[in-house]
Design an enzyme around this catalytic site. Sequence first.
Site, PDB file in Angstrom:
ATOM      1  N   SER A   1       0.828  -1.165   0.104  1.00  0.00           N
ATOM      2  CA  SER A   1      -0.060   0.095  -0.014  1.00  0.00           C
ATOM      3  C   SER A   1       0.809   1.182  -0.023  1.00  0.00           C
ATOM      4  O   SER A   1       0.514   2.293  -0.712  1.00  0.00           O
ATOM      5  CB  SER A   1      -0.835  -0.040   1.076  1.00  0.00           C
ATOM      6  OG  SER A   1      -0.094   0.129   2.495  1.00  0.00           O
TER       7      SER A   1
ATOM      8  N   ARG B   1       0.664   3.548  -3.243  1.00  0.00           N
ATOM      9  CA  ARG B   1      -0.045   4.987  -2.930  1.00  0.00           C
ATOM     10  C   ARG B   1       0.567   6.134  -3.649  1.00  0.00           C
ATOM     11  O   ARG B   1       0.076   6.946  -4.245  1.00  0.00           O
ATOM     12  CB  ARG B   1      -0.213   5.023  -1.447  1.00  0.00           C
ATOM     13  CG  ARG B   1      -1.105   6.439  -1.168  1.00  0.00           C
ATOM     14  CD  ARG B   1      -0.936   6.868   0.282  1.00  0.00           C
ATOM     15  NE  ARG B   1      -1.842   5.760   0.948  1.00  0.00           N
ATOM     16  CZ  ARG B   1      -1.196   4.768   1.698  1.00  0.00           C
ATOM     17  NH1 ARG B   1       0.140   4.949   1.995  1.00  0.00           N
ATOM     18  NH2 ARG B   1      -1.759   3.904   2.478  1.00  0.00           N
TER      19      ARG B   1
ATOM     20  N   ASN C   1      -0.555   7.862  -7.326  1.00  0.00           N
ATOM     21  CA  ASN C   1      -0.800   9.281  -7.417  1.00  0.00           C
ATOM     22  C   ASN C   1       0.143   9.901  -8.373  1.00  0.00           C
ATOM     23  O   ASN C   1      -0.208  10.886  -9.089  1.00  0.00           O
ATOM     24  CB  ASN C   1      -0.398  10.033  -5.742  1.00  0.00           C
ATOM     25  CG  ASN C   1      -1.617   9.976  -5.032  1.00  0.00           C
ATOM     26  OD1 ASN C   1      -2.381  10.807  -5.270  1.00  0.00           O
ATOM     27  ND2 ASN C   1      -1.654   9.012  -4.222  1.00  0.00           N
TER      28      ASN C   1
END
Lengths: 157, 258
Positions: free
Chosen positions: B194, B198, B202
């Site tokens: 994660s 993440r 992005n």
Amino acid sequence: MQISLGTMIAQGITFFIFIYVTMKFVWPPIMKAMAERREKIADGLAAAERGKTDLEAANARVDELVREARDQAMEIVEQANRRASGIVEEAKADGQRERERQLTAARAEIDQAISRARDELRGQVAAIAVTSAEKILAREIDASRHRDILDQLAAQI
Amino acid sequence: MASEAPTATEYVTHHLTNFAIGEGVWTLHVDTLFFSWLTGLLFVVVFWIGARAATAGVPGKLQNFVEVLVEWVDESVKESFHGPREFVGPLALTIFVWVLLWNFLDLIPVDWVPVFAYHVLGFEYTRIVPSADVNAPFALSISVFLLIIVYSIKGKGVLGFGKELLTHPFGSFPLLVPFNIILNAVELIAKPVSLALRLFGNLYAAELIFVLIALLPAWIQFVPGGAWAIFHILVVPLQAFIFMTLTIVYLSLAYEKH
């Protein structure tokens, strides 16, 4: 999106190298400098606080000294006043005594002079009386008649 | 850049291809490595210069800058990690500044560096944003994953860590042990995945949008490009901060006894 183990491993190694450099050369000096500065500021504040208390103590001491000095000065002035009045009293007493003494001396002298004058007068009176008596007697006395008395006197001398 | 008038698909694909050397999983993404090392060196050198002559007296401008970041990171670490910070502090600082610099590379107009690299240096492909290449975030998050294991053992001991893997969270009843192991494995693996995805997601999305905006006619590009860049300025430090904070949180969870 392509997985590349080589890139990952190279990146990971680089990552740890950068962490190591940061840990060795960046973190400790900065932390140390900040800790020292914190301490310095704390010391400075403490010193300022101490200075303030010292100043207060000094001020209190100054006040006390001034009060003491004022008291002392007042005492000295009072003493001086007492002393001055004492001196004046003493001088007065001295003067009084001197006056008495001189008065007495003068009186004694006067008395002496009076008695001397009286003695002199008395002597003179006696001399005058004797002279008068001599003169009277010289006229009255007959040497031949009173030879025996005269001889008697001479014999007694 | 390869052909004279690329189609939109070609253009986008070209922009999303790394300068790679080698084949298969051992491929090296030279552009990712180069730009991440460049930014990392920038970080290390600037901070080293700032820290080298660190004085407890009046600090210089650079020292001030370094101090602000160091103190802020130290406070962030102190808030959640209750152990020795000699390593975790520098780790968090490195992650934050490095990821921040990576992300900032995304704000360089998408064509500048590839065009320069193509025409001047003759490189076919160039991607300059390391965090938009999945390997760089994963390199960080897997390193963090290894550190999580190291700190688990440091904090709880080998036995304590093993016991936690076997008996947490359902209890020590023997039948429950497999479930405990599965859950803990998922929990452990989810952390680096994660963490990396993440950041990658992005930045990859942001890069893609910049590339798409670059396909618009030149006279209108600056409107959506400017808007997206301004929005992206928020994303850049936010993602760096999230990466750092989560790293600290994971390490403190690993280090502390429950």
